[in-house]
Structures are given as structure tokens and as C-alpha cells.
Design an enzyme around this catalytic site. Structure first.
Site, PDB file in Angstrom:
ATOM      1  N   ASN A  32       1.070  -1.035   0.032  1.00  0.00           N
ATOM      2  CA  ASN A  32      -0.073   0.041  -0.429  1.00  0.00           C
ATOM      3  C   ASN A  32       0.890   0.883   0.071  1.00  0.00           C
ATOM      4  OD1 ASN A  32      -2.557  -1.450   0.047  1.00  0.00           O
ATOM      5  ND2 ASN A  32      -1.991  -2.006   2.168  1.00  0.00           N
ATOM      6  N   ALA A  65      -7.244 -10.443   4.022  1.00  0.00           N
ATOM      7  CA  ALA A  65      -5.799 -11.409   5.058  1.00  0.00           C
ATOM      8  C   ALA A  65      -5.543 -10.706   6.095  1.00  0.00           C
ATOM      9  CB  ALA A  65      -4.452 -11.928   3.641  1.00  0.00           C
ATOM     10  N   LYS A 124      -5.184   2.820  -6.388  1.00  0.00           N
ATOM     11  CA  LYS A 124      -5.762   2.240  -4.909  1.00  0.00           C
ATOM     12  C   LYS A 124      -5.130   3.123  -3.870  1.00  0.00           C
ATOM     13  CE  LYS A 124      -4.796  -2.096  -2.302  1.00  0.00           C
ATOM     14  NZ  LYS A 124      -3.520  -3.419  -2.006  1.00  0.00           N
ATOM     15  N   ASN A 180     -15.107   0.164   7.793  1.00  0.00           N
ATOM     16  CA  ASN A 180     -15.485   0.923   6.047  1.00  0.00           C
ATOM     17  C   ASN A 180     -16.660   1.699   5.873  1.00  0.00           C
ATOM     18  OD1 ASN A 180     -12.853   0.093   6.273  1.00  0.00           O
ATOM     19  ND2 ASN A 180     -12.519  -1.220   4.211  1.00  0.00           N
TER      20      ASN A 180
END
Length: 304
Positions: A105, A131, A187, A205
Site C-alpha cells: 500500500n 487477509a 489504490k 469501512n
């Protein structure tokens, strides 16, 4: 192919486990977490998938990169804050022909890796898999999605085709992009809109969209990031990054973001490579980023 996973957290374990199912692969999970590595060495890596526990006993765990030696492929999966240190301390796996792939990220990992091993050996990509760790030697595959990889210059090379085919054979559906830097920014937009706000509010979220005042901050943070991307000539995949970020919120409504998990577990976050990166890139491009500045400093304060 001889493969090193540099950083055997949940995502690193997921990729290491899957890649170890290809018979000709030799896969090493490299991590400093001793209990985790010992569990992998003694019992194999246990993965929970769709409620079923599967043990992957062909993957090798080690805290000594010398044990792995030069590899054909090294996938960097450490937190962005640890990228430089991880590459430096694991130089034993990076030979002159080793391909380094970052699926991390945030912004800046590519530059940090190529500063250590050279630009020609670095490729990048994004993953939509999810994960979580369950404990030493055990993790859960929380969500599936595509992996997209590409050369930094967008060329279709033999090595990128080979890696894509290998990942797909291992059950990690993978596409090749001629705009991988744009995908990294795609992303980044999502992370800019979700991570810091969830870390500050402690909301999952999807709940970010349940509160108009928080949704407005999400929109403002992503809007600033979009302006910076446009100023830098980045080609994004989505015409409406704000709408895309909201779609991700809905699709992952029950998820705790990685930054929220870090805050709850009193760990260092990746804020400086996400919202902090927008502040830095904005300053260099002459684009004001006041919302991202505030979000970055609030998370930095919480980390203390």
C-alpha cells in the site's frame, strides 16, 4: 522459480502459500517474527479459507535471508514504513537478476526499493485480496480479488508475462497493466479516503458513509489527492475516484481498515505513505492539501 516473500504478515503468507502449490516453486517466507517462523517451520502454514483450514507444508520459513540466498523473485510485503530497512537487511536474496515486486500500500515504495537494488529490477502491482493473521503460523484468507502487475515503463516483457502466468497457475488470478503507476495511485485514492478516517473515528469501512460529516471529509481528502494526481500527469483508471472510493466502502462495509487495526493494536501506521504522501506530492506540485494535512497529523498524534 525460487521466490522470497519479504515480510510474512497475512498478505505475504497468502501469496507464499499459494505460490508454494506450484511444484517447481521453492518459496521462502522471511520475517523477524520468531514465533511465527518457528510455527511455519514445525507445522507448516495454516490458512483458513471459506471456513476450512488448509495446511501448506511446502512453504519454508526463515529469519535468515542467507538461508534463502539469491532468488528469482522477491515479493516485498512489509509495511511501507519498513521498506528500506527490509530490503537492506535482506540483501542476501537480491541477486543481480532478482526481480523485486512490490504489492504494498501507499506511495513511495517503488522509489525506496529501486534506490537499493536498481530500477531495472523492480516491478509493481496491486492486489485486491484480503487477509488477516490469526496467530503464529496461522492466517485467514478474508477476501479474494485480482492481482495486477506491470513494468514501470508499461512494456509487455517476457518476465512480466512469466510472473503473471505463474501467479494465475497458483490460484492468484493476475492481469498485466501498461499503467501500473496509475493503478498504484488508484489504490492510493481509496486508502486516502478510508484509512485515516477509520483510524480516527474507529468506524468500519461502510460506516464512514453513514455519517454526512465524515463522508464529506472522505470526499475532500480524495478530491485533494485527485488534484495532485492530475497535476503530476498520473493516468487513473477511474473518472470518479470519490465514487470509486465509496463503492469500496460499501463492498468492504464490515472490514476494519489496516490503519484502524494498527491504531487499535498500538502499532505504527502507514500514514506517511498514504495521506502524508499526498501532502508531500501536493507541496511539490503547488496543490494545497489541507484536509490530508489534518488527517495525517491527527494519526501521527494518535501513534504517540
Amino acid at each position: 522459480m525460487k521466490i522470497a516473500i519479504v515480510g510474512a504478515g497475512a498478505m505475504g503468507c497468502l501469496y507464499g502459500a499459494k505460490l508454494s502449490t506450484v511444484s517447481e516453486n521453492e518459496v521462502y517466507l522471511i520475517d523477524v517474527w520468531k514465533d511465527h517462523i518457528e510455527a511455519v517451520r514445525s507445522k507448516g502454514l495454516v490458512m483458513e479459507e471459506n471456513g476450512v483450514l488448509v495446511t501448506y507444508d511446502r512453504v519454508k520459513g526463515t529469519s535468515d535471508p542467507e538461508e534463502a540466498g539469491f532468488c528469482d523473485l522477491a515479493i516485498v510485503f512489509v509495511k511501507s514504513t519498513l521498506t528500506s530497512m527490509a530490503v537492506k537487511s535482506n540483501k542476501a536474496v537480491f541477486g543481480p537478476k532478482t526481480i523485486a515486486l512490490t504489492l504494498q500500500n501507499g506511495l513511495g515504495n517503488i522509489d525506496l526499493i529501486r534506490a537499493e537494488i536498481g530500477e531495472q529490477n523492480v516491478i509493481a502491482g496491486t492486489t485486491a485480496h484480503g487477509a488477516t493473521m490469526l496467530g503464529p503460523g496461522a492466517m485467514r484468507h478474508a477476501g479474494s480479488g485480482k492481482t495486477i502487475i506491470g513494468e514501470l515503463d508499461g512494456k509487455q516483457t517476457e518476465r512480466i508475462r512469466r510472473i503473471s502466468a505463474l501467479f494465475t497457475e497458483a490460484g492468484l488470478e493476475t492481469d498485466i497493466s501498461d499503467n501500473v503507476l496509475g493503478l498504484v495511485w488508484d489504490k492510493l485514492m481509496v486508502n486516502v479516503g478510508i484509512n485515516a478516517l477509520t483510524g480516527i473515528t474507529k468506524l468500519h469501512n461502510g460506516a464512514l458513509l453513514d455519517h454526512p460529516e465524515i463522508e464529506a471529509l472522505l470526499e475532500a481528502a480524495v478530491s485533494e489527492a485527485h488534484a495532485v494526481a492530475e497535476a503530476k500527469g498520473i493516468r487513473l483508471s477511474f473518472e470518479d475516484p470519490i465514487g470509486h472510493t465509496k463503492d469500496v466502502c460499501k463492498a468492504t462495509a464490515a472490514n476494519k481498515s489496516s490503519m484502524l487495526q494498527d491504531i487499535l493494536n498500538h502499532k505504527t501506521t502507514e500514514i506517511d505513505m498514504i495521506n502524508g504522501a499526498i501532502v508531500r506530492e501536493g507541496a511539490s506540485a503547488g496543490i494545497p492539501t489541507p484536509v490530508n494535512y489534518v488527517l495525517t497529523n491527527l494519526i501521527r498524534f494518535m501513534q504517540k
